[in-house]
Design an enzyme around this catalytic site. Structure first.
Site, PDB file in Angstrom:
ATOM      1  N   ASP A 260       1.062   3.944  -3.127  1.00  0.00           N
ATOM      2  CA  ASP A 260       0.697   5.351  -2.970  1.00  0.00           C
ATOM      3  C   ASP A 260       1.827   6.281  -3.386  1.00  0.00           C
ATOM      4  OD1 ASP A 260      -1.770   4.612  -2.011  1.00  0.00           O
ATOM      5  OD2 ASP A 260      -1.287   4.938   0.094  1.00  0.00           O
TER       6      ASP A 260
ATOM      7  N   GLU B 116       0.824  -1.211   0.000  1.00  0.00           N
ATOM      8  CA  GLU B 116       0.000   0.000   0.000  1.00  0.00           C
ATOM      9  C   GLU B 116       0.854   1.255   0.000  1.00  0.00           C
ATOM     10  OE1 GLU B 116      -2.645   2.233  -0.716  1.00  0.00           O
ATOM     11  OE2 GLU B 116      -3.597   0.363  -0.109  1.00  0.00           O
TER      12      GLU B 116
ATOM     13  N   SER C 114      -7.364   2.056  -3.885  1.00  0.00           N
ATOM     14  CA  SER C 114      -6.087   2.505  -3.319  1.00  0.00           C
ATOM     15  C   SER C 114      -5.184   3.074  -4.392  1.00  0.00           C
ATOM     16  CB  SER C 114      -5.358   1.344  -2.645  1.00  0.00           C
ATOM     17  OG  SER C 114      -5.825   1.127  -1.346  1.00  0.00           O
TER      18      SER C 114
END
Length: 599
Positions: free
Chosen positions: A309, A305, A516
């Site tokens: 990002d 994650e 995400s």
């Protein structure tokens, strides 16, 4: 410590040593429930009583004095048709609006003193709207007329100390918004569809197999056909037409912030590998990591994650400075067999940290959240109002809308009735943030099945959605009647690609999907638009939604294909105009520039 005189049934109680000071006696008969669950929250099971000596870091959110004025100001400075557009507040101006009244301070301090709390031990937020103090569990139980227990999550196996209800004297309900930790059970997770991970060999084969073939985008641009399944920064740049734009305001303070939770760490080596493969001009650049409340950034455990990002925010915005906030997902606890480390909700910690600084990034993205109904409404409302403070100070805040279609989890209410209901995700349902759904494929883009959308139960439809949402509901008719709240705030607001993102993790490329991916993508484009504004000597965009739903409408590519099944239904369909799977659509950077240059 004052000596309490108990057992006197009079209107006031006096403290030894201070006979002239009167404190209200909070009659047990006048204590009422502040929040309660009718059953143990889904996926949690009771383990037993919590030890009475367990230390609790109690946080009390005081009623904010001029909150209505803050929200009015937020809408005025965010409305492109208002004379105050772009006149964002300073930290001091914002704090003056949310500071509690003296009456609130006095009432809460009296209550704490009544329970033997040393007032000098209290820590305050900069606006003094949050109190923080550490107390033994038994004292907290007495104050809140409740009993705490240990609960374990059936899947993650982590344990938390919580109560199913808490109460306050009736007189305090108008002075205290929320107390934490009480009924908020940890339910935050990242929105990353790990089922889409593929091998690096398949990834590069798909790019090579395209042989330079292209397809036409919505604006007539040539897009590599490999972008249909394999997304890189170059794909996003050409698809959303940021290619060719060179950021100019990095030295004028423009930054983008990424909120990281749940022990997700940015790996610097992976970032350089990513740059060498997909953004060669950025090799050598890095992400600034800021620790919130002792958050770590362990280089031995790269997070999918966190890497997703930061690789894509910086992949889109270089050389704009990127700031990664690492906020811990575990709360302090005692080390014993009864109470293992517990997981906590860190939104409030992060928000208070960012708001405590004079300077902040102009753009934020967060890829975490949970089913709205799992957040106590008092907590959700208070957190939402903190996002309003960010917007009033000139920040644009993006949140992933979730990966559950029209509903993840059980698709059942948690009020004891177990009715089937679509599950929107908080904080994306907060009206003061921009919820980002997901698309896939190119020429044309389609709404992807996991893109979570729907309608809030907690928050009513905001004025900026008054024209966009009703046509969708009219076309829907009676379909799904009773499964959602048609008067609620609709999500998502916008969308962006969310499938097949090439992410370097532990030195290897993985193909990752989820909202995400969509939120940092949309945030990256907003950061470039902020760069464009700031380089012209104009203020940042701030809270986006009033602009997006008005003059911003022509800058979106409307997505009319796809649906988001869930809860045993086909879900909502992507349609002309706003819909509850792709929102207003995907951004066209060039079209945004055209009208922003005139504001």
């Amino acid at each position: 410590m004052h000596t309490l005189i108990f057992g006197i049934c009079i209107a006031t109680i006096l403290f030894a040593g201070h006979p002239a000071t009167a404190y209200p006696l909070y009659d047990r008969a006048d204590i009422t429930v502040k929040h309660e669950w009718t059953q143990v929250p889904h996926n949690w099971e009771l383990q037993g009583e919590a030890p009475s000596g367990h230390p609790i870091n109690l946080r009390i959110g005081l009623k904010q004095g001029k909150l209505d004025e803050l929200i009015t100001t937020l809408y005025e400075v965010s409305d492109p048709f208002h004379a105050r557009y772009g006149q964002h507040l300073t930290k001091e101006e914002t704090e003056a609006l949310v500071a509690p009244s003296e009456e609130t301070f006095q009432a809460v301090h009296n209550w704490l003193a009544f329970h033997g709390v040393d007032i000098s031990s209290i820590a305050y937020s900069p606006a003094r709207d949050w109190l923080s103090l550490q107390l033994p569990l038994a004292r907290v139980e007495a104050m809140l007329s409740t009993k705490y227990h240990a609960y374990q999550h059936v899947e993650r196996r982590d344990t938390t100390i919580r109560t199913l209800s808490y109460s306050l004297p009736r007189a305090l309900h108008d002075h205290i918004d929320v107390i934490h930790p009480t009924t908020l059970f940890g339910n935050m997770h990242d929105f990353r569809a790990t089922s889409h991970i593929t091998s690096s060999g398949a990834t590069f084969d798909s790019i090579a197999a395209s042989n330079g073939a292209t397809v036409k985008g919505s604006a007539g641009q040539d897009i590599p056909i490999s972008c249909n399944t394999t997304v890189t920064p170059a794909c996003l740049q050409v698809l959303y037409r940021t290619d060719g734009y060179v950021p100019k305001a990095a030295d004028k303070g423009n930054r983008i912030g990424i909120a990281g939770y749940l022990e997700q760490f940015v790996n610097f080596a992976d970032l350089q590998t990513f740059f060498s493969m997909f953004r060669i001009d950025a090799v050598g650049a890095n992400v600034t990591v800021i620790s919130v409340d002792g958050g770590l950034n362990d280089q031995s455990t790269p997070g999918v994650e966190a890497n997703l990002d930061t690789q894509y925010t910086e992949g889109l915005t270089f050389p704009t400075p990127n700031v990664y906030y690492t906020t811990p997902g575990t709360a302090p606890t005692i080390n014993d067999s009864v109470t293992p480390p517990q997981r906590d909700e860190p939104y409030i910690d992060w928000l208070q940290f960012v708001l405590s600084h004079d300077d902040m990034p102009q753009t934020f993205t967060t890829s975490y959240g949970g089913d709205e109904q799992t957040f106590p409404i008092d907590f959700a409302t208070r957190a939402c109002n903190l996002f309003a403070q960010l917007g009033a100070r000139g920040a644009s805040v993006m949140f992933s809308s979730g990966d559950g279609g029209v509903g993840a989890g059980t698709c059942e209410t948690n009020d004891g009735t177990n009715r089937t209901i679509f599950q929107p995700v908080f904080p994306a349902t907060c009206p003061f943030v921009t919820g980002v759904g997901a698309t896939f494929h190119i020429a044309p883009e389609r709404g992807i099945d996991f893109s979570q959308g729907g309608f809030s139960v907690y928050f009513p439809r905001p004025a900026y959605q008054a024209a966009a949402v009703p046509p969708f509901l009219k076309n829907l008719g009676s379909t799904y009647a009773g499964l959602f709240n048609p008067a609620g705030r609709g999500v998502p607001d916008v969308s962006a690609q969310g499938e097949g993102f090439q992410v370097v993790v532990g030195g290897s490329v993985e193909s990752v999907g989820g909202t995400s991916a969509s939120s940092p993508t949309f945030a990256g484009i907003i950061s470039l638009l902020n760069d464009f504004r700031i380089s012209q000597g104009k203020p940042s965009l701030g809270f986006l939604n009033p602009l997006l739903y008005s003059v911003g409408l022509p800058a979106f590519t409307d997505i009319t294909l796809g649906n988001n099944p869930g809860c045993g239904t086909p879900g909502f369909n992507a349609t002309e105009g706003w819909d509850a799977i792709t929102g207003l659509g995907t951004p066209d950077f060039v079209k945004f520039q055209e009208f922003l240059g005139k504001l």
